[in-house]
Enzyme design. Structure first.
Site, short mmCIF file in Angstrom:
data_model
loop_
_atom_site.label_atom_id
_atom_site.label_comp_id
_atom_site.label_asym_id
_atom_site.label_seq_id
_atom_site.Cartn_x
_atom_site.Cartn_y
_atom_site.Cartn_z
N GLU A 129 -7.40 -2.07 -2.61
CA GLU A 129 -6.71 -1.23 -1.61
C GLU A 129 -5.75 -0.27 -2.30
O GLU A 129 -5.70 0.92 -1.99
CB GLU A 129 -5.92 -2.09 -0.62
N ASP A 141 -9.61 -0.17 14.11
CA ASP A 141 -10.57 -0.24 12.99
C ASP A 141 -11.88 0.49 13.28
O ASP A 141 -12.95 0.06 12.84
CB ASP A 141 -10.89 -1.71 12.64
N HIS A 163 -8.17 -1.03 5.84
CA HIS A 163 -8.54 -2.34 6.37
C HIS A 163 -9.09 -3.19 5.23
O HIS A 163 -9.87 -2.70 4.42
CB HIS A 163 -9.61 -2.16 7.46
N ASN A 168 -6.06 4.79 8.12
CA ASN A 168 -5.65 3.39 8.04
C ASN A 168 -6.44 2.74 6.91
O ASN A 168 -7.48 3.25 6.51
CB ASN A 168 -5.97 2.68 9.36
N ASN A 209 0.83 -1.21 0.00
CA ASN A 209 0.00 0.00 0.00
C ASN A 209 0.87 1.25 0.00
O ASN A 209 0.57 2.22 -0.70
CB ASN A 209 -0.96 0.01 1.20
C1 GRF Z 1 -3.32 -4.75 3.86
O1 GRF Z 1 -4.18 -5.80 3.53
C2 GRF Z 1 -4.02 -3.74 4.73
O2 GRF Z 1 -5.40 -3.64 4.45
C3 GRF Z 1 -3.83 -4.28 6.12
O3 GRF Z 1 -2.54 -4.81 6.10
C4 GRF Z 1 -2.19 -5.21 4.77
C5 GRF Z 1 -0.90 -4.52 4.45
O4 GRF Z 1 -0.34 -4.93 3.24
N1 GRF Z 1 -4.05 -3.24 7.10
P1 GRF Z 1 0.91 -4.16 2.66
O5 GRF Z 1 2.01 -4.20 3.71
O6 GRF Z 1 0.49 -2.75 2.35
O7 GRF Z 1 1.29 -4.92 1.43
#
Ligand code: GRF
Length: 211
Positions: free
Chosen positions: A179, A150, A109, A107, A14
């Site tokens: 995401e 959350d 989720h 954040n 992300n």
């Molecule tokens: C993602 O699925 C996010 O929604 C959750 O942790 C994961 C992180 O993945 N909070 P990355 O480290 O961004 O690949």
């Protein structure tokens, strides 16, 4: 222009999606700092490779647990951060940091909050719970961070279908793609001053907020 500090514990996909959006101009932001509680986080490695300041800060790297909030705040101030992005950060953000960045910490989720959130709902546990529920859709949620896991106001959500034969891993991969799209979009709403807050209710404005 948001001056972002990212907190990440894992792979950092992300964070990378947000960095790419900022580099391409889709997101008016600059990533000024990446912090991880995990010295071997992919997020730290990527940050170092791209010249973004990267810090390993955890209860192991400071004198005691109470020193951690101060270490976070001074690192954020030193790098002139005005917006905090949690991207797979596995720890609860200290209340001192939440108080210092009101409505400026988000954040992501990997489910449609308020369903499938809260303590214990991380990683594959989330997708296992979604599959066990029989729900036909899942998705991703970007939300404000408060002192409860959350829990803060929801900024943006997008759904994905749950397919017959899905495993937690196949569902997770489908959600992760969403995401990577919605996190930069949600941050651009902050950058463009397009959000109106009324308590925990959030409205997306068509144009920049005039006050
Ligand atoms: C993602 O699925 C996010 O929604 C959750 O942790 C994961 C992180 O993945 N909070 P990355 O480290 O961004 O690949």
């Amino acid at each position: 222009m948001l001056k972002i500090g990212v907190f990440a514990s894992g792979a950092g996909s992300n964070f990378i999606a947000i960095h790419e959006a900022a580099m391409s101009g889709r997101l008016s932001a600059e990533i000024r700092l990446v912090v991880s509680n995990n010295s071997s986080a992919g997020a730290l490695e990527y940050a170092r490779g791209t010249g973004i300041p990267a810090l390993h800060l955890s209860s192991k790297t400071v004198a005691d647990e109470t020193a951690l909030p101060r270490a976070f705040l001074s690192a954020l101030a030193e790098h002139d951060v005005d917006f905090v992005v949690l991207a797979g950060y596995m720890k609860l953000m200290p209340r001192e940091v939440i108080a210092a960045y009101p409505r400026r910490i988000t954040n992501i989720h990997p489910a449609l909050l308020p369903k499938f959130g809260g303590k214990g709902m991380f990683g594959m546990h989330v997708h296992e719970a979604v599959l066990a529920s029989g729900d036909a859709v899942s998705g991703a949620t970007v939300h404000l961070v408060d002192e409860v896991f959350d829990h803060g106001a929801i900024i943006l959500q997008r759904t994905v279908p749950v397919m017959p034969g899905d495993t937690p891993q196949t569902l997770a991969a489908r959600v992760l793609e969403v995401e990577h799209a919605i996190y930069p979009e949600a941050l651009q709403l902050f950058a463009g001053d397009r959000l109106h807050f009324d308590g925990s209710h959030v409205t997306i404005l068509d144009t920049a907020h005039q006050t």
